[in-house]
Design an enzyme around this catalytic site. Sequence first.
Site, short mmCIF file in Angstrom:
data_model
loop_
_atom_site.label_atom_id
_atom_site.label_comp_id
_atom_site.label_asym_id
_atom_site.label_seq_id
_atom_site.Cartn_x
_atom_site.Cartn_y
_atom_site.Cartn_z
N CYS A 115 13.40 10.49 7.17
CA CYS A 115 13.37 9.89 8.51
C CYS A 115 14.72 10.05 9.21
O CYS A 115 14.78 10.23 10.43
CB CYS A 115 13.02 8.41 8.40
SG CYS A 115 14.09 7.54 7.24
N GLU A 164 10.11 0.23 10.34
CA GLU A 164 11.11 1.28 10.13
C GLU A 164 10.43 2.60 10.46
O GLU A 164 9.55 3.04 9.72
CB GLU A 164 11.60 1.28 8.68
CG GLU A 164 12.27 -0.01 8.23
CD GLU A 164 13.63 -0.23 8.87
OE1 GLU A 164 14.18 0.71 9.47
OE2 GLU A 164 14.13 -1.36 8.79
N GLU A 207 9.99 14.55 16.35
CA GLU A 207 10.28 14.52 14.92
C GLU A 207 9.34 15.50 14.21
O GLU A 207 8.13 15.32 14.23
CB GLU A 207 10.04 13.11 14.37
CG GLU A 207 10.46 12.99 12.93
CD GLU A 207 10.18 11.61 12.34
OE1 GLU A 207 9.11 11.07 12.60
OE2 GLU A 207 11.05 11.12 11.60
N LYS A 222 0.84 -1.20 0.00
CA LYS A 222 0.00 0.00 0.00
C LYS A 222 0.88 1.25 0.00
O LYS A 222 1.74 1.42 0.86
CB LYS A 222 -0.89 0.04 1.24
CG LYS A 222 -1.81 1.27 1.22
CD LYS A 222 -2.53 1.51 2.54
CE LYS A 222 -1.91 2.58 3.40
NZ LYS A 222 -1.90 3.93 2.83
P1 NAP Z 1 2.40 7.34 8.89
O1 NAP Z 1 1.33 8.31 9.12
O2 NAP Z 1 2.77 6.40 9.98
O3 NAP Z 1 1.96 6.52 7.60
C1 NAP Z 1 2.77 5.51 7.02
C2 NAP Z 1 1.88 4.57 6.23
O4 NAP Z 1 1.03 3.85 7.12
C3 NAP Z 1 0.95 5.28 5.25
O5 NAP Z 1 0.79 4.47 4.10
C4 NAP Z 1 -0.33 5.38 6.07
O6 NAP Z 1 -1.47 5.59 5.29
C5 NAP Z 1 -0.33 4.04 6.76
N1 NAP Z 1 -1.14 3.96 7.98
C6 NAP Z 1 -1.64 4.98 8.74
N2 NAP Z 1 -2.31 4.48 9.80
C7 NAP Z 1 -2.23 3.13 9.72
C8 NAP Z 1 -2.72 2.04 10.53
N3 NAP Z 1 -3.41 2.26 11.64
N4 NAP Z 1 -2.43 0.77 10.14
C9 NAP Z 1 -1.71 0.53 9.04
N5 NAP Z 1 -1.23 1.51 8.23
C10 NAP Z 1 -1.49 2.79 8.56
O7 NAP Z 1 3.75 8.03 8.47
P2 NAP Z 1 3.93 9.15 7.36
O8 NAP Z 1 3.53 10.43 7.96
O9 NAP Z 1 3.30 8.73 6.06
O10 NAP Z 1 5.50 9.08 7.10
C11 NAP Z 1 6.40 9.78 7.85
C12 NAP Z 1 7.04 8.90 8.90
O11 NAP Z 1 7.72 7.81 8.29
C13 NAP Z 1 8.07 9.62 9.71
O12 NAP Z 1 7.90 9.34 11.07
C14 NAP Z 1 9.38 9.03 9.19
O13 NAP Z 1 10.43 9.11 10.11
C15 NAP Z 1 9.00 7.65 8.88
N6 NAP Z 1 9.94 7.04 7.93
C16 NAP Z 1 10.82 6.09 8.41
C17 NAP Z 1 11.75 5.51 7.56
C18 NAP Z 1 12.72 4.47 8.07
O14 NAP Z 1 13.30 3.76 7.25
N7 NAP Z 1 12.91 4.35 9.37
C19 NAP Z 1 11.78 5.87 6.21
C20 NAP Z 1 10.88 6.84 5.76
C21 NAP Z 1 9.96 7.40 6.64
P3 NAP Z 1 -1.82 7.14 4.94
O15 NAP Z 1 -0.75 7.64 4.09
O16 NAP Z 1 -3.09 7.16 4.24
O17 NAP Z 1 -1.89 7.85 6.24
#
Ligand code: NAP
Length: 495
Positions: free
Chosen positions: A308, A274, A405, A200
């Site tokens: 991230c 991650e 963050e 997804k």
């Molecule tokens: P997010 O809100 O956690 O969303 C990540 C993904 O999960 C999206 O596809 C989101 O859908 C989905 N999602 C949301 N709620 C969910 C649930 N309850 N169950 C399953 N999936 C769900 O994060 P983001 O704001 O898109 O991304 C930013 C974050 O990613 C930051 O914290 C960043 O540090 C982290 N990140 C980490 C890495 C690493 O390798 N450690 C790499 C890149 C990014 P929607 O988009 O529709 O909300």
Amino acid sequence: MLEEKQLQKRTGNLVFKNAWDYDPAPESSGHIQLRETYDLFINGEFTAPEEGRYFATTNPASEQKIADVAEATKPDIDKAVQAARNAYNKTWGKLSGRERGKYIYRIARMLQERAREFAIIESMDGGKPIRESRDADIPLVAAYFFYYAGWADKLQYAVPGVEPKPYGVAGQIIPWNFPMLMAAWKIAPALATGNTVVIKSAETTPLTAYKLAEIIQDAGLPPGTVNIVSGAGETGAEIVNHPDIDKIAFTGSTDVGKLIQKSLAGTKKGYTLELGGKAANIVFEDAALDQAVEGIVNGIFFNQGHVCCAGSRLLVQEGVADKVYHKLKDRIETLIVGDPLDKNTDIGAINSKSQLERINHFIEKGLEEGGEMHQSSAEVPSNGYWCKPTLFRNVSQSHSIVQSEIFGPVLAIQTFRTPKEAVEKANNTPYGLSGGIWTDKGSKIFQMGQNLRAGVVWANTFNKFDPTSPFGGYKESGIGREGGLHGLLPYLKIN
Ligand code: NAP
Ligand code: MG
């Protein structure tokens, strides 16, 4: 000084305000092929969603709609998982590693051939500067597919003494900051190890994943090997909770990662998470300061801080603190904020309205808590979501902008006297994803590197990626590694 009119006369239509003003250099997007509507990619075909719901994906630099995209609900996820299970049992799962490798190499080559198209769409849908998507994201995407293609027929050497087996069906959920790169980090090792995939994309950046679906079709992968769906958090939760999925790979925020971990507790599913980060760039007095300033700028400002592992904190040794601060101030004044498709742009659009609100909330909090703020005087376009490069000093360890963050172009600056103090401050957050050390002394790099509780530590550089290197965090930054040999293991049963 020449008057503006005189200048115009001398230079045609060009008016230079400063010596460092560049003419616009927009990347042309006329040849890009985008559909008006994107359906789910299930069992090798673009398939309308069962409940008929679509949502718009917009260009954050213009707030204009680019396309309507299908929202997957439970019946669609059931179909996608069923397709992935069939492919695992009957086609993809039966192929030899050598055959799998050929398909993955084919995907990598096709990505290289269409790199420009992918880079442009990545910038249009997500807001990142074309320089980043063209020079970093998409070349890395191809590199990860090439790298894991090479592993497909060598898995017996990945884990000596055991015959590794794939898990089966992998459910994968990715964020919006590196849509294609995160897809590559997940899909390439899953395919190399013989798993099939339901992935997804994030709600605000679904387009390149569907362009990848076109490549997967063209590469002739057996239907159902890779299924690509879009939707919001509920769609992700359907994947996480699906009983016929064997392994979950999630990249996103720590909050959602914790929810996912809770719902997986007590199931037999394997998982990797991650999550977020709050990296410190540590600059010692003996560092090459101009080089360090470039690294700091690259670490937090390019890509709007939507990284991230962004170096969102600067720890600078007291003796050079003022000097570094003033160099940074000068440097951010030259950063160009604006059209992501302009090749001169350093800082593109913030990915969404809600992300901009989150960044502004933290900036206000930083001011309320007594931080001293400096923003560049860059002009930003009137439409779209923008944030000027922002520095904060006079902040301490307890300030929200030091602990949380923010995921935007905001740098919190603190000072230190001794290496011990730098380590204590760097480690004093809930996260542990990455860090940077800037010094002339190799011994200091080793000493600091050993003491930083961070998955990746860069020395005299920052934000460098390589498919052969593992990536992942300590503490609340996650569980498991992606990339390199380590990135294969979560997709293999090795007992
Ligand atoms: P997010 O809100 O956690 O969303 C990540 C993904 O999960 C999206 O596809 C989101 O859908 C989905 N999602 C949301 N709620 C969910 C649930 N309850 N169950 C399953 N999936 C769900 O994060 P983001 O704001 O898109 O991304 C930013 C974050 O990613 C930051 O914290 C960043 O540090 C982290 N990140 C980490 C890495 C690493 O390798 N450690 C790499 C890149 C990014 P929607 O988009 O529709 O909300
Ligand atoms: Mg978008």
